[in-house]
Design a protein around this motif. Structure first.
Motif, PDB file in Angstrom:
ATOM      1  N   GLN A   5       0.806  -1.220   0.000  1.00 26.15           N
ATOM      2  CA  GLN A   5       0.000   0.000   0.000  1.00 26.15           C
ATOM      3  C   GLN A   5       0.841   1.273   0.000  1.00 26.15           C
ATOM      4  OE1 GLN A   5      -3.436  -0.046   2.693  1.00 26.15           O
ATOM      5  NE2 GLN A   5      -2.890  -2.166   3.113  1.00 26.15           N
ATOM      6  N   LEU A   6       2.136   1.128   0.233  1.00 23.79           N
ATOM      7  CA  LEU A   6       2.997   2.305   0.256  1.00 23.79           C
ATOM      8  C   LEU A   6       3.214   2.833  -1.154  1.00 23.79           C
ATOM      9  CD1 LEU A   6       5.681   1.108   2.828  1.00 23.79           C
ATOM     10  CD2 LEU A   6       3.729   2.630   3.230  1.00 23.79           C
ATOM     11  N   THR A   7       3.406   4.128  -1.243  1.00 26.47           N
ATOM     12  CA  THR A   7       3.672   4.742  -2.542  1.00 26.47           C
ATOM     13  C   THR A   7       5.165   5.014  -2.664  1.00 26.47           C
ATOM     14  OG1 THR A   7       3.407   6.993  -1.726  1.00 26.47           O
ATOM     15  CG2 THR A   7       1.402   5.875  -2.470  1.00 26.47           C
ATOM     16  N   ARG A   8       5.566   5.449  -3.832  1.00 25.23           N
ATOM     17  CA  ARG A   8       6.986   5.752  -4.048  1.00 25.23           C
ATOM     18  C   ARG A   8       7.315   7.192  -3.689  1.00 25.23           C
ATOM     19  NH1 ARG A   8       5.019   2.924  -7.966  1.00 25.23           N
ATOM     20  NH2 ARG A   8       4.956   4.580  -9.497  1.00 25.23           N
ATOM     21  N   THR A   9       6.345   7.887  -3.139  1.00 18.99           N
ATOM     22  CA  THR A   9       6.591   9.259  -2.691  1.00 18.99           C
ATOM     23  C   THR A   9       6.625   9.263  -1.164  1.00 18.99           C
ATOM     24  OG1 THR A   9       4.222   9.735  -2.729  1.00 18.99           O
ATOM     25  CG2 THR A   9       5.486  10.297  -4.703  1.00 18.99           C
ATOM     26  N   PRO A  10       7.350  10.201  -0.589  1.00 19.19           N
ATOM     27  CA  PRO A  10       7.427  10.250   0.875  1.00 19.19           C
ATOM     28  C   PRO A  10       6.036  10.379   1.503  1.00 19.19           C
ATOM     29  CG  PRO A  10       9.047  11.720  -0.092  1.00 19.19           C
ATOM     30  CD  PRO A  10       8.167  11.238  -1.209  1.00 19.19           C
ATOM     31  N   GLU A  11       5.830   9.642   2.581  1.00 14.83           N
ATOM     32  CA  GLU A  11       4.567   9.699   3.307  1.00 14.83           C
ATOM     33  C   GLU A  11       4.845  10.036   4.758  1.00 14.83           C
ATOM     34  OE1 GLU A  11       2.234   6.202   2.732  1.00 14.83           O
ATOM     35  OE2 GLU A  11       2.524   6.223   0.575  1.00 14.83           O
ATOM     36  N   THR A  12       3.870  10.614   5.403  1.00 13.24           N
ATOM     37  CA  THR A  12       4.030  10.968   6.805  1.00 13.24           C
ATOM     38  C   THR A  12       3.840   9.737   7.681  1.00 13.24           C
ATOM     39  OG1 THR A  12       1.695  11.441   7.126  1.00 13.24           O
ATOM     40  CG2 THR A  12       3.085  13.276   6.361  1.00 13.24           C
ATOM     41  N   ALA A  13       4.340   9.841   8.898  1.00 16.88           N
ATOM     42  CA  ALA A  13       4.132   8.768   9.869  1.00 16.88           C
ATOM     43  C   ALA A  13       2.638   8.603  10.145  1.00 16.88           C
ATOM     44  CB  ALA A  13       4.888   9.060  11.157  1.00 16.88           C
ATOM     45  N   ALA A  14       1.905   9.712  10.128  1.00 16.90           N
ATOM     46  CA  ALA A  14       0.464   9.653  10.362  1.00 16.90           C
ATOM     47  C   ALA A  14      -0.230   8.820   9.279  1.00 16.90           C
ATOM     48  CB  ALA A  14      -0.121  11.065  10.398  1.00 16.90           C
ATOM     49  N   ARG A  15       0.197   8.968   8.044  1.00 20.42           N
ATOM     50  CA  ARG A  15      -0.389   8.172   6.942  1.00 20.42           C
ATOM     51  C   ARG A  15      -0.091   6.694   7.146  1.00 20.42           C
ATOM     52  NH1 ARG A  15      -2.724   5.249   3.460  1.00 20.42           N
ATOM     53  NH2 ARG A  15      -1.993   5.142   1.335  1.00 20.42           N
ATOM     54  N   SER A  16       1.142   6.358   7.509  1.00 18.18           N
ATOM     55  CA  SER A  16       1.508   4.964   7.750  1.00 18.18           C
ATOM     56  C   SER A  16       0.710   4.396   8.917  1.00 18.18           C
ATOM     57  CB  SER A  16       3.003   4.835   8.024  1.00 18.18           C
ATOM     58  OG  SER A  16       3.732   5.217   6.887  1.00 18.18           O
ATOM     59  N   ARG A  17       0.531   5.199   9.960  1.00 19.20           N
ATOM     60  CA  ARG A  17      -0.240   4.776  11.115  1.00 19.20           C
ATOM     61  C   ARG A  17      -1.692   4.517  10.714  1.00 19.20           C
ATOM     62  NH1 ARG A  17       2.215   8.226  14.212  1.00 19.20           N
ATOM     63  NH2 ARG A  17       0.784   9.914  13.780  1.00 19.20           N
ATOM     64  N   SER A  18      -2.218   5.358   9.853  1.00 19.22           N
ATOM     65  CA  SER A  18      -3.584   5.202   9.373  1.00 19.22           C
ATOM     66  C   SER A  18      -3.752   3.903   8.588  1.00 19.22           C
ATOM     67  CB  SER A  18      -3.962   6.402   8.503  1.00 19.22           C
ATOM     68  OG  SER A  18      -5.186   6.207   7.869  1.00 19.22           O
ATOM     69  N   VAL A  19      -2.782   3.600   7.732  1.00 18.58           N
ATOM     70  CA  VAL A  19      -2.827   2.356   6.961  1.00 18.58           C
ATOM     71  C   VAL A  19      -2.788   1.156   7.898  1.00 18.58           C
ATOM     72  CG1 VAL A  19      -1.555   0.923   5.310  1.00 18.58           C
ATOM     73  CG2 VAL A  19      -1.851   3.357   4.866  1.00 18.58           C
ATOM     74  N   LEU A  20      -1.897   1.183   8.870  1.00 17.22           N
ATOM     75  CA  LEU A  20      -1.792   0.085   9.834  1.00 17.22           C
ATOM     76  C   LEU A  20      -3.085  -0.081  10.623  1.00 17.22           C
ATOM     77  CD1 LEU A  20       1.814   0.457  11.253  1.00 17.22           C
ATOM     78  CD2 LEU A  20       0.877  -1.509  10.035  1.00 17.22           C
ATOM     79  N   ALA A  21      -3.666   1.025  11.051  1.00 17.31           N
ATOM     80  CA  ALA A  21      -4.911   0.965  11.818  1.00 17.31           C
ATOM     81  C   ALA A  21      -6.033   0.347  10.993  1.00 17.31           C
ATOM     82  CB  ALA A  21      -5.302   2.357  12.297  1.00 17.31           C
ATOM     83  N   SER A  22      -6.125   0.729   9.726  1.00 17.84           N
ATOM     84  CA  SER A  22      -7.178   0.173   8.881  1.00 17.84           C
ATOM     85  C   SER A  22      -6.965  -1.313   8.623  1.00 17.84           C
ATOM     86  CB  SER A  22      -7.293   0.939   7.568  1.00 17.84           C
ATOM     87  OG  SER A  22      -6.174   0.691   6.741  1.00 17.84           O
TER      88      SER A  22
END
Length: 72
Positions: free
Chosen positions: A51-68
């Motif tokens: 689900q990760l993209t090739r562009t930088p993502e915030t920790a909040a976005r990663s946390r959101s993906v993990l939570a979902s």
């Protein structure tokens, strides 16, 4: 491949994401590359990495993906 389709296998999604990288990830008719991914990544790791993209993502976005992922 539609990555929003929940029926798509997480390992297939990860292989597609890896293939989009500059070095690529060769796909084969026998799908032996999927077996290699399964050796290296757990199901949860493959789900997140796919689900990760090739562009930088915030920790909040990663946390959101993990939570979902955990709610599923």
């Amino acid at each position: 491949m539609n990555h929003n389709d929940k029926s798509v296998d997480v390992y297939e999604r990860l292989a597609d994401a890896m293939d989009a990288l500059p070095s690529g990830y060769t796909r084969t008719p026998s799908k032996v590359e999927i077996e290699l991914i399964k050796i290296v990544f757990t199901h949860e790791e493959a789900s997140l990495a796919g689900q990760l993209t090739r562009t930088p993502e915030t920790a909040a976005r990663s946390r959101s993906v993990l939570a979902s992922m955990r709610r599923r």
